[in-house]
Every structure is written in C-alpha cells, then in structure tokens.
Design a protein around this motif. Structure first.
Motif, PDB file in Angstrom:
ATOM      1  N   LYS A 128       0.459   3.403  -3.091  1.00  0.00           N
ATOM      2  CA  LYS A 128      -0.909   3.721  -3.490  1.00  0.00           C
ATOM      3  C   LYS A 128      -1.176   5.209  -3.314  1.00  0.00           C
ATOM      4  N   PHE A 180       0.791  -1.230   0.000  1.00  0.00           N
ATOM      5  CA  PHE A 180       0.000   0.000   0.000  1.00  0.00           C
ATOM      6  C   PHE A 180       0.824   1.282   0.000  1.00  0.00           C
ATOM      7  N   ILE A 211      -3.080   7.264   0.068  1.00  0.00           N
ATOM      8  CA  ILE A 211      -3.082   6.088   0.941  1.00  0.00           C
ATOM      9  C   ILE A 211      -3.915   6.310   2.194  1.00  0.00           C
TER      10      ILE A 211
END
Length: 234
Positions: free
Chosen positions: A54, A51, A57
């Motif tokens: 990402k 993650f 986040i």
C-alpha cells in the motif's frame, strides 16, 4: 546442524530478533528481543501481506485493542497513525487511565469510518456480546477496511457458548468457567465466554462484514505454524 538450527531458532518478522525454542508447546518459540509468540508473528505476517504494497503505508489509520506487547510495538513502528486502548473495568469508555484510553469494543466511542485497519489478539472470546463488538468494528472501519485478528479457534463447525449474561444482568455459566490471563488482571482472571468454531465466519458476516477469510500463515523462518488469523473486510 542445519536441521537443529531450523527446528530450534528463527528470525522474528516483527523486530528481526532471534527466536529461540524454549519448549515443545506452540507458544514455546519466543523472540528474545520483543518476546513475540507465534500468535503475534502470524498476525504480523498477515498484516504485511495486505498492507505492505500500500502506498504511504505509514499514513494508514490503525486501531489496536491493546497498549502493550510485541504486536503493539510492531504496529507503533509500522504505522504513525496508530490509536490504541485497553478495557478497564473501573473507567468510562473514552476516558484515560495512566495515559491509556479505555474502550469497550461493544460500545466504541470513535466516529464512523475512522480506521482502515483494526487489530486484536485473543480478545473476542472474552467479549460478552461478540456480535455487538463485531458490529462496532464494522462501524468504525472505513469502506473496504480490514479487521485482522486472532482468537483461540477450534477446527470444529460450531462455536460453543460457555457463559452469558441474562436479561437481568446476571452471569450465567453454561459450562464450567474457563479463565485466561492478561497483563492487567493477571493469570486466570479473564472469563472466556465462548470457544470459537469455524462458524465465526458466519458470525462476522452477520455483523456486517462483506467478506471473511481464515488465513493460515506458515513460515519456518519465523517459526509460525498452525495459527489461524481471521481477515474480515467491510
């Protein structure tokens, strides 16, 4: 001196605190700030792997199956859309006790597709019907959502069932009872229903996950070794 420091100290990847070796057990390396064990740090490292890159986040929707501890504090800082719960024996799922929502992972009250990430540490060995619980996690995950979690996982092919409930609701012990502890019930008060083997991958796929990986994160800097983290994707 260099090897002494490497072997006895580290930096916590959850809070940047100092890790100190307290004893020679796997759980012996503890962060003096957040009290993380290698289990918490391993799952934190795995979450970051999937993650960290990402976008936005902080907006990722996350459900954690506990309301305290080092991993919980890490998730609170990392994700602003964090939902958390505990399982209380005397509370109806969806209701609250002392400000904490009760949830039974076998019968979650959340809507379908609510979360991008679900996490837990050392929970599912205590769930009577783990397949039902895994299916519930699949249900509440968004498409391509991930379930990142740990259980005591033995490097053997097959899971050993220790106990189950029969059709009349009676608890049946197949093997001598094994109890673990938690922060709510105390030491040696939580029954282990099984000892997981590597076929947990098949159990998760049977529940509806499209892919399952047993990750083995390792970091001398963070004093992480020999802990499997399971990553299951919807």
């Amino acid at each position: 001196m260099g090897n002494f420091i490497k072997n006895n100290f580290g930096i916590c990847n959850l809070c940047n605190g100092i890790i100190v070796k307290l004893n020679n057990l796997d759980y012996g390396y503890r962060c003096i700030n957040c009290r993380s064990s290698y289990v918490h740090r391993a799952i934190g490292l795995t979450i970051n792997k999937y993650f960290e890159q990402k976008q936005n986040i902080q907006n990722v929707t996350v459900y954690e199956l506990s309301s305290r501890g080092a991993l919980f504090k890490f998730l609170q800082k990392k994700f602003k859309n964090l939902v958390f719960s505990e399982f209380y024996d005397d509370v109806t799922p969806g209701e609250y006790k002392n400000g904490i929502q009760c949830q039974d992972v076998q019968n979650l009250t959340f809507e379908d597709g609510s979360f991008e990430l679900v996490t837990s540490t050392e929970v599912f060995e205590h769930v009577p019907d783990d397949l039902k619980g895994f299916r519930e996690v699949v249900r509440v995950l968004k498409p391509n959502g991930k379930f990142i979690f740990t259980v005591p996982l033995f490097e053997v092919p097959t899971t050993i069932e220790r106990a189950h409930f029969d059709k009349d609701g009676n608890l049946v012990h197949v093997l001598p009872p094994e109890y673990h502890g938690d922060r709510i019930r105390g030491k040696e008060h939580v029954l282990a229903f099984r000892n997981y083997g590597l076929d947990i991958v098949d159990r998760l796929k049977q529940a509806g996950f499209s892919s399952v990986e047993i990750a083995r994160p390792s970091s001398l800097k963070h004093q992480i070794a020999r802990k499997q983290v399971i990553v299951a994707e919807k």
